[in-house]
Scaffold this motif. Structure first.
Motif, PDB file in Angstrom:
ATOM      1  N   LEU A 328      21.509  53.148  79.077  1.00 41.99           N
ATOM      2  CA  LEU A 328      21.901  51.769  79.392  1.00 41.99           C
ATOM      3  C   LEU A 328      23.239  51.406  78.755  1.00 41.99           C
ATOM      4  CD1 LEU A 328      18.392  50.117  79.027  1.00 41.99           C
ATOM      5  CD2 LEU A 328      19.799  50.073  81.089  1.00 41.99           C
ATOM      6  N   LEU A 329      23.449  51.819  77.517  1.00 44.16           N
ATOM      7  CA  LEU A 329      24.719  51.515  76.869  1.00 44.16           C
ATOM      8  C   LEU A 329      25.864  52.284  77.522  1.00 44.16           C
ATOM      9  CD1 LEU A 329      23.611  51.430  73.124  1.00 44.16           C
ATOM     10  CD2 LEU A 329      24.265  49.499  74.555  1.00 44.16           C
ATOM     11  N   LEU A 330      25.606  53.512  77.931  1.00 44.83           N
ATOM     12  CA  LEU A 330      26.632  54.255  78.656  1.00 44.83           C
ATOM     13  C   LEU A 330      26.978  53.563  79.964  1.00 44.83           C
ATOM     14  CD1 LEU A 330      28.394  56.751  79.089  1.00 44.83           C
ATOM     15  CD2 LEU A 330      26.382  57.917  80.024  1.00 44.83           C
ATOM     16  N   PHE A 331      25.953  53.090  80.663  1.00 45.15           N
ATOM     17  CA  PHE A 331      26.187  52.357  81.910  1.00 45.15           C
ATOM     18  C   PHE A 331      27.057  51.129  81.653  1.00 45.15           C
ATOM     19  CE2 PHE A 331      24.976  48.969  84.842  1.00 45.15           C
ATOM     20  CZ  PHE A 331      25.115  49.588  86.070  1.00 45.15           C
ATOM     21  N   ALA A 332      26.746  50.381  80.599  1.00 40.42           N
ATOM     22  CA  ALA A 332      27.517  49.169  80.282  1.00 40.42           C
ATOM     23  C   ALA A 332      28.961  49.503  79.946  1.00 40.42           C
ATOM     24  CB  ALA A 332      26.852  48.424  79.121  1.00 40.42           C
ATOM     25  N   CYS A 333      29.179  50.627  79.271  1.00 40.20           N
ATOM     26  CA  CYS A 333      30.534  50.971  78.851  1.00 40.20           C
ATOM     27  C   CYS A 333      31.384  51.519  79.993  1.00 40.20           C
ATOM     28  CB  CYS A 333      30.470  52.001  77.716  1.00 40.20           C
ATOM     29  SG  CYS A 333      29.880  51.341  76.154  1.00 40.20           S
TER      30      CYS A 333
END
Length: 1005
Positions: A328-333
């Protein structure tokens, strides 16, 4: 489908109307053909372009011009021509009104079989009249998984089982979709000259499905499109009013949780593809309001609302843990929106803990000012949805080449603490991605005046980078770093242990085990555990390597760290496959050795703070998802350092960016010093945290571990080889798990070990073609390099195995490469070309010494006893072939044959029998007659028949004559009632319980 066929056939024994219904491509027309085989058949049907022509379908069936002005006259005219025959009307949804009105009248006197597609546009009154007149209204069921797999195989026999399964799952039992998808997959994998372009047939199928879906009401089309966009079952309430129409049309079925599942994923995807841009955006937006935050973020991104998707992804990450949080954090970044650097640090931290260093480096490169570098085709929001890195090493190399490391010397204006932390974490990511030079460049600018945790992180990266590029210099650097850090943080302690492990300093395994079982930081413990697993395997301590790997895989599964979990699971199965089954069961309890507390250096008795930003949920309460390498029962007790109930650490004062929350939502205000909540990197000491206060239980565990270290006992590494009796669940168990891993998108390390384990077992059991196929499709890896060489030798191709090859210049794999090359040289009658490698385990060194001197193979075989059964057998084979004393040679060959047969190593057993024949030993130790049960030799022969091997190759692999092979095949055919050898092979393995594995060999020739 067979049940529908039988039901319809029973109803057609007398006059009446039987209607087959189903969605497009379900096989209605095929069933019509199967039913219309007996007696006079009058077949016709509707045409989409001529729906207004009166009685067209009936005229086509009876091949006559019919009266259309009067329905009763029409029915009588048809009846007089059909009489006792069968009237078949296909595509009832395209039939003209006159034919529809006549069918109920005809059903009273004739046998009528019709097919109706759902959805359709027949008036409700007409459908009700047909239902009232019908003797049977039979929905055509979808193909079962086995039927769909078989149809795909018959359509595209060149596809492997993985591709066939994927086709069957996506088609959802729809025969038309199965056929089209299989042909498309085959054309993409191996295009033929002059063939239609890949996807051409898919376009035709999609057009046919789209035409049928146009008959659905708009709410139903929208609901089916929503299922296509969701990619999962959904409750009827979420789908709205169209769910009822979808169920009536047979396009969806309820799942076990009460939701609705599309019968064919492909049909649902086609429905989604029919949406125009505005409708697609609108549907994604509506789904974002109805789905959980993690799904909603992706729907908002698809709808073009990138800021909203970013916010929703961060909100979802607050509630997630492990690999899910990292994704999820990779997606956000990777969304095209401004990203807070602290969010990037949190993402990189989570990605490293999940085993995705290349993705972590990609995220940090943007925060460092390199322009958000895209390093692989998988980059972007879609890449965040997968759990594993694809082509991780290649991506890291591209990143390392393109990163622009700015020159920020100590004389320049001091960098911010946040920038320094980015440098250190980027260096760690590049180091773990296999780019030590780039990692060194990333941290070189960090000054000595930086915060102590940042300096510790810099020194760790510098030391490990030096170890990878210049090991002698790393030893000197380790002394300096040890003097700089008298009480090293966990990351530094693990790096120092890595140097000890490289040079095999006494106590290296205890030091590395202590770092691997530390509760301080998951990243450090997993990295250390991986290094320990590989070092133990390189030393030939395979059972210990498997034990550590399995425990680490279990811990990673509890934390949802799938990247690391699959690596450990694959490494464990590789160690088990190479070791083989236990031949001398021990009397000691292996579990007791595994449950001892891990040894730790006295300097590491105080643990650092835990990694914030990761879920603090205990393993017992985490998602209990067993990994591919785990068994049904827990084999390993929790690590003493991770299972105790330590108190939450108290952050040290004066450290930058400290926080104790567990959220990634950025701050909303501009208050000086305000930090985003719960960013994973924002804790005392970063991932290299300094020591903090410990709870009493943890302190007691540390004291016990320190005592173990003082006594020289490496508790996490069981010294007893008999642990294999606890781990080994048979060749089939290892093969099943390893093959499952090779079928998935995993880190290259995991796929390499899984491929090597699968191919080695297949090659040893005679399935050489299957082994070569797995190796050809696997990644480049040291283990697969040796297995490829070994497979060539086992297959009777010593010219392809004579060169040692491989990238390892020391360790067990280097020894195995050299031993196989020696065997190949022996078979060719040539002198060996390579010298003995350095740094080999004792068993490999003794074996190569025996080859050099021509004596000592029996003693070398004993050295392999705790390491690898197959290598012990090979030493006995060498003793039988080289010993000048015939009695000793025969004794060695008989022992080799017995061990190989007991372990199922059919190719090595065949070599032993060929060696015995050279000594004129033709045994015929027949067992009691097995009746209808197959003997083990018959099972071995039929297994190779099933693999497609010809008689000559089977004879060569099993070490028997071609005539004996034919005898075993004929015996198997007789016992199984088969008419051909292929049928016998299929029947032999359709019922795994049939072979009599207790039977001794009936023929020793």
């Amino acid at each position: 489908m067979a049940e529908a066929l039988h039901s319809a056939a029973a109803m057609l024994q007398r006059p009446g109307l039987v209607v087959l219904t189903g969605p497009p491509g379900c096989g209605r027309t095929t069933l019509l053909r199967r039913l219309a085989t007996a007696g006079p058949v009058h077949a016709g049907g509707g045409l989409a372009m001529l729906q207004t022509v009166p009685a067209l379908a009936l005229s086509r069936a009876v091949r006559a011009k019919l009266p259309t002005h009067d329905i009763h006259l029409l029915a009588e005219a048809v009846r007089s021509r059909v009489r006792g025959g069968l009237l078949v009307i296909d595509d009832l949804h395209y039939v003209d009104p006159a034919t529809l009105a006549a069918l109920p009248l005809l059903a009273a006197h004739c046998r009528v079989l019709a097919a109706l597609r759902t959805p359709h546009r027949l008036p409700p009154a007409t459908e009700a009249a047909l239902r009232a007149a019908a003797t049977a209204w039979i929905p055509v069921p979808p193909l079962t998984a086995a039927e769909a797999h078989d149809l795909a195989r018959r359509t595209a026999p060149q596809l492997d089982d993985t591709a066939l399964t994927a086709v069957a799952e996506r088609a959802g039992g729809n025969p038309l979709a199965v056929t089209a998808l299989a042909r498309n997959a085959a054309s993409e994998s191996r295009p033929a000259a002059g063939a239609r372009p890949a996807g051409a047939e898919i376009d035709q199928v999609a057009y046919a499905i789209a035409t049928a879906l146009a008959d659905l009401p708009r709410p139903a089309r929208t609901a089916l499109a929503a299922l296509g966009l969701l990619g999962r079952p959904a409750p009827a309430g979420l789908l709205g009013a169209g769910a009822t129409d979808l169920q009536a049309a047979g396009l969806v079925v309820p799942d076990q949780d009460g939701g609705l599942l599309p019968v064919s994923t492909y049909v649902a995807e086609t429905a989604a593809g029919l949406l125009d841009s505005a409708a697609r955006v609108d549907l994604h937006t509506r789904l974002a309001d109805l789905t959980p935050p993690a799904e909603a973020a992706r729907h908002l991104a698809a709808a073009g609302d990138l800021p909203g998707a970013h916010r929703r992804a961060l909100a979802a990450a607050d509630q997630a843990a492990g690999g899910d949080r990292a994704a999820l954090l990779l997606f956000a970044c990777e969304l095209a929106v401004p990203v807070d650097p602290r969010v990037r640090l949190a993402a990189a931290d989570a990605l490293l803990a999940a085993g995705r260093p290349a993705a972590a480096a990609r995220v940090l490169s943007a925060a460092r000012g390199s322009g958000g570098l895209v390093i692989s085709s998988a980059a972007g929001p879609a890449a965040a949805q997968g759990g594993a890195e694809i082509g991780q090493s290649d991506a890291a190399r591209v990143l390392a080449a393109e990163l622009d490391f700015p020159s920020r010397g100590t004389q320049a204006s001091p960098a911010s603490p946040l920038a320094l932390e980015i440098d250190v974490l980027l260096g760690e990511a590049l180091l773990q991605a296999g780019e030590p030079a780039a990692a060194r460049a990333a941290v070189r600018s960090v000054p000595d005046a930086a915060a102590a945790p940042v300096v510790a992180g810099r020194d760790r990266v510098l030391l490990l980078a030096e170890l990878a590029t210049d090991p002698p210099a790393a030893r000197d650097l380790a002394d300096k770093i040890a003097a700089r850090h008298p009480a090293p943080a966990p990351g530094v302690a693990a790096a120092l242990a890595a140097v000890q492990a490289h040079f095999r300093t006494p106590g290296w395994d205890a030091a590395l085990a202590a770092a691997a079982t530390s509760a301080a930081d998951p990243l450090i413990s997993r990295w250390s555990a991986w290094l320990l697993v590989e070092r133990l395997a390189a030393d030939g301590r395979l059972t210990e390597s498997a034990a550590v790997a399995l425990r680490a895989a279990r811990d990673c599964a509890a934390d949802l760290a799938y990247g690391w979990q699959t690596r450990f699971a694959a490494a464990a199965d590789w160690a088990l496959a190479l070791h083989g089954p236990a031949t001398d069961p021990a009397t000691t309890d292996p579990a007791a050795a595994l449950h001892r507390p891990a040894a730790r250096p006295a300097s590491a008795s105080a643990a650092p703070t835990r990694r914030e930003g990761r879920s603090a949920t205990p393993a017992s309460a985490a998602h209990p998802l067993p990994g591919p390498g785990q068994r049904g029962v827990p084999l390993w007790a929790p690590s003493p350092l991770s299972a105790t109930g330590s108190q939450p650490p108290v952050p040290e004062t004066g450290q930058p960016h400290g926080t104790a929350a567990d959220s990634v939502t950025p701050p909303t205000g501009d208050t000086p010093g305000e930090n985003p909540q719960g960013l994973g990197h924002l804790r005392p000491g970063g991932i290299y945290g300094t020591t903090a206060s410990r709870g009493p239980a943890q302190a007691a565990a540390d004291r016990g571990a320190a005592e173990s270290a003082a006594s020289g006992r490496a508790g996490a590494v069981p010294p007893n080889d008999d642990v294999i009796a606890e781990l080994w669940d048979g060749v089939d168990g290892v093969l099943r798990r390893a093959a499952n891993l090779t079928d998935r998108a995993l880190p290259d390390e995991a796929r390499g070990y899984a491929t090597a384990a699968t191919a080695l077992i297949e090659a040893d059991t005679g399935l050489l073609a299957a082994a070569r196929a797995h190796l050809d499709g696997g990644p480049a890896h040291p283990a697969t390099s040796w297995v490829a060489q070994e497979t060539a030798w086992l297959d009777g191709q010593p010219d392809r195995a004579v060169l040692p090859g491989g990238a390892d210049d020391s360790g067990l794999l280097a020894g195995l490469h050299a031993i196989t090359a020696r065997w190949a040289s022996h078979d060719l009658g040539a002198d060996p070309a390579a010298a003995m490698p350095a740094g080999l385990p004792a068993a490999a060194r003794r074996t190569l010494t025996a080859w050099a001197t021509g004596t000592g193979f029996t003693a070398a075989a004993d050295g392999w006893r705790p390491v690898a059964l197959r290598e012990r057998i090979r030493c006995l084979l060498a003793a039988g072939l080289t010993d000048t004393d015939a009695a000793r040679a025969v004794d060695a060959l008989l022992t080799a044959e017995k061990l190989a047969d007991a372990a199922g190593l059919t190719v090595l057993a065949g070599r032993a029998r060929r060696g015995l024949r050279r000594h004129n030993v033709h045994r015929d130790t027949r067992s009691p007659r097995s009746g209808d049960q197959l003997t083990r030799r018959e099972t071995d022969v039929l297994r190779l028949v099933a693999a497609g091997e010809p008689t000559r190759r089977i004879a060569g692999q099993l070490g028997i004559s071609a005539e004996t092979v034919d005898t075993h095949i004929r015996a198997g055919m007789r016992k199984l009632g088969a008419r051909t050898r292929t049928e016998a092979a299929a029947l032999a393995f359709a019922n795994p319980a049939r072979p009599d594995t207790s039977d001794t060999l009936k023929d020793g020739r």
